[in-house]
Each structure stands twice: as structure tokens, then as C-alpha cells.
Design an enzyme around this catalytic site. Structure first.
Site, short mmCIF file in Angstrom:
data_model
loop_
_atom_site.label_atom_id
_atom_site.label_comp_id
_atom_site.label_asym_id
_atom_site.label_seq_id
_atom_site.Cartn_x
_atom_site.Cartn_y
_atom_site.Cartn_z
N CYS A 1 0.83 -1.21 0.00
CA CYS A 1 0.00 0.00 0.00
C CYS A 1 0.86 1.26 0.00
CB CYS A 1 -0.93 -0.02 1.21
SG CYS A 1 -1.84 1.53 1.48
N CYS B 1 -0.15 3.95 2.58
CA CYS B 1 0.23 3.52 3.93
C CYS B 1 1.66 3.94 4.23
CB CYS B 1 0.11 2.01 4.06
SG CYS B 1 -1.59 1.40 3.88
#
Length: 378
Positions: free
Chosen positions: A301, A304
Site C-alpha cells: 500500500c 500507507c
């Protein structure tokens, strides 16, 4: 001095021994100064805060709290006789109808009993009074008269049976109370004896009752002082037990709090690797009433990786908030339980319940929500 006031003074001194800080009360400064003028040393007030653990109270519990209070013997005055165990004397039926003829016969038997008694023929007197009772079993006086003779014969149990019978027929029988009171004193039943003798005195005072009370009442007073002493000791023991239990619970709570705080690693982000580990952290956070944040992330991600440094810095800024990090690919069961559909997602948890969430790499939104819910936790 009055015995009751002396007992109160003893109680106060015992309380000072248990808790010398009582003497720090401004109202007792005169007493504290007096003790010091005699060379007495007053212990310093103990610290109010304590980091004592439950184990530190073990010696106190073993040596004091659980010890049985063994009552000492009381030194009482007066002669006590052995209990008479003769078969019960004949007792009439007070419910039967008594004719005039039987009443006259009872009076004659009573007169013969008194004559025998005047000649110290107590056994013969008992026989005549028994005949009188069988002729007129409704007469309280006859039972009381026989009870009085049993007292003279040092047969207190027989006397009490007759006195009870007399009082059942006439609840205001002074002779019944007198005989029972004197019989009880022979058995060492001092409090019961005093009660009966006082009742007899109120109904029909005589010198013999007064003389008996002078022998009985000092023992009653000794028993009362003895009883109050051990009631006080038992109350003090209960207070000590309650104090011990309070301190033990405080120690356990502090120990549990310390364990929970250690488990939450204040100021850091905690990586979660299993459902059980997450439940443990939730439980620790709840026990300390702390806000917990679950940060769901994934190695692939991009957003993230963008927000993770901020999340770590916020953990340092809010050390009393629990910052958790969960990789959805590593702990799929947790992600499924919380229905995580995208990452990053942040769940705000208080007492095991969700109170808010932030979806996406919203730095401003994340900081605002943390500040909002952290409250007194920061």
C-alpha cells in the site's frame, strides 16, 4: 473514675497505638504536647502514597488479621455449686379444677411444711409442699415456697423448675423471681440472677434480695467490662482486616495497572500478529481506560507508506493512547472481523467499542480525530 470513661480512654489509647497519626489532629495538640513533655516520642506521619505490593502484607495477615481472639478468664467472686441432677420433682397440673376441699388440704400441708422447716427438716418440708402442690397445682405461692427451700438445699435446677412454674401461673410473683435469681447465682449465672433479683425487688423488696444483689452485681459489672473489652478487640480486628483488604486490592490494582502499561509500550506503535494478541492489547487498554487506535495497513500500500511516519510520531506525541498496527495480509482474521475493505483504515476504540474511524491517508483528519478522542489521555 467512672468505669465506662476508663474503658473509653483505653479504647482511645489503643487506637493511638494502631494509628499514631491520630495525634496530628489539631484538636489533640494539648495531649500530644503533654506526652512529649513526659519524654514520649510521637512517630512521624507515614507517607500517604505507597508502592507496596500484595506480598508485603503477608506477614501482617499471618501474624494479626487471622489470629483468633482468645478470651481470658474472669476472676469472679461468690460460691458456685455443682448442678443438681436429681430426677425432676413432682409437678401438678395447673389446668385442673381445684375444689375448696383441696385448697384447704393444700393449706394444711403448707403449714406442716413451714413447721418442719422451722425445725430444719428440709426433706420433710419438701414432702409436705409437694403434697400441697398436688392438692392445689394452681398456686404460684406453693411452687415459689418449694423453690426457696431447694435454694437452701443447694439444688438450683430444682429451684428454677419450681420458680418457672410459679411465674407461669403468676408473672408478677416476687417470690418466684427471688427464688430463681438466687438459684441462678448458685449456678454462676450472674446476669440472669441480677435480672431476676431486680424484678423481685421492684415487686416486693426485702433485705435478703438486697444482700443477694450486693454479691451478684459486682460480678455482672466485671462480665460487662470483659464483654466490652473483647467486643472492642473484635471490632478493631475487623477494622484491621478491612484495612488489609483495602491495601491488598490497591496493591493488586497497581500491579495490574503496571502490567497493562508495560504491555502497551507507551510512545510506540505496536504491531499485532494474531487475534489473541489484539484482544490482550484491547483488554489492557480498557483496564486503563485508554483510547486504542487500530491502523490497518499492507506492505504493497503506497498511501500507507506515506502516512506511517506520521502515525509513529503521533504515538510519541500521545503516549497514553494505544497505537496498534495490523497488516491485513498477515492477520486476515482481524481484518475480516472489522470488515476492512481498504487501507489505510484507522479505527478508534474505547472500552472495546468503535467510537470513530478514518479511511484513507488523511493526515489532517487523523490528527484531528486523535486530538478529539484522546482528551485527557495525552
Amino acid at each position: 473514675m467512672d468505669a465506662a470513661k476508663i474503658e473509653q480512654l483505653k479504647l482511645f489509647v489503643d487506637q493511638c497505638k494502631l494509628n499514631p497519626s491520630i495525634l496530628d489532629d489539631p484538636s489533640l495538640v494539648f495531649f500530644k504536647d503533654y506526652l512529649q513533655s513526659l519524654g514520649g516520642q510521637i512517630p512521624h506521619r507515614p507517607k500517604t502514597e505507597s508502592t507496596t505490593s500484595g506480598d508485603d502484607f503477608k506477614d501482617f495477615e499471618d501474624a494479626d488479621v487471622d489470629d483468633e481472639i482468645v478470651e481470658s478468664d474472669i476472676e469472679l467472686d461468690g460460691d458456685v455449686v455443682e448442678e443438681d441432677d436429681d430426677p425432676p420433682q413432682q409437678m401438678g397440673d395447673p389446668s385442673v379444677e381445684v375444689t375448696e376441699e383441696k385448697r384447704d388440704a393444700a393449706q394444711m400441708s403448707k403449714a406442716e411444711a413451714m413447721n418442719a422447716l422451722s425445725e430444719d427438716k428440709v426433706d420433710e418440708a419438701i414432702e409436705h409442699l409437694t403434697e400441697a402442690i398436688m392438692s392445689n397445682p394452681t398456686s404460684a405461692i406453693l411452687y415459689a415456697a418449694r423453690a426457696a427451700i431447694f435454694v437452701k438445699m443447694n439444688k438450683p435446677n430444682a429451684a428454677i423448675r419450681d420458680a418457672d412454674a410459679a411465674l407461669k401461673i403468676n408473672a408478677d410473683s416476687a417470690k418466684g423471681y427471688k427464688a430463681r435469681g438466687m438459684a441462678r447465682s448458685l449456678l454462676g449465672q450472674w446476669e440472669g440472677a441480677a435480672k431476676d433479683l431486680h424484678l423481685a425487688s421492684k415487686l416486693d423488696y426485702d433485705d435478703e434480695i438486697n444482700s443477694a444483689l450486693k454479691k451478684v452485681e459486682p460480678n455482672v459489672q466485671k462480665i460487662e467490662v470483659h464483654r466490652k473489652k473483647y467486643e472492642r478487640l473484635r471490632k478493631e480486628k475487623e477494622i484491621r482486616k478491612a484495612e488489609y483488604e483495602r491495601k491488598r486490592q490497591q496493591a493488586e490494582a497497581k500491579h495490574s495497572e503496571a502490567q497493562s502499561a508495560d504491555a502497551l509500550q507507551e510512545g510506540t506503535v505496536i504491531s499485532i500478529h494474531s487475534t489473541g494478541e489484539l484482544d490482550t492489547k484491547f483488554k489492557a487498554a480498557s483496564s486503563l481506560s485508554r483510547l486504542a487506535i487500530m491502523y490497518f495497513t499492507a506492505s504493497w500500500c503506497g498511501p500507507c507508506r506515506f502516512i506511517s511516519p506520521l502515525y509513529s510520531s503521533l504515538a510519541e506525541k500521545y503516549p497514553k493512547v494505544v497505537f496498534l498496527k495490523i497488516d491485513i495480509d498477515e492477520v486476515r482474521s482481524v481484518a475480516a472481523r472489522w470488515n476492512v475493505s481498504s487501507v489505510p483504515t484507522f479505527f478508534f476504540i474505547k472500552d472495546g467499542k468503535e467510537v470513530d474511524r478514518v479511511v484513507g491517508a488523511d493526515k489532517n483528519g487523523l490528527e484531528r480525530k486523535i486530538a478529539q478522542h484522546a482528551g485527557s489521555h495525552d
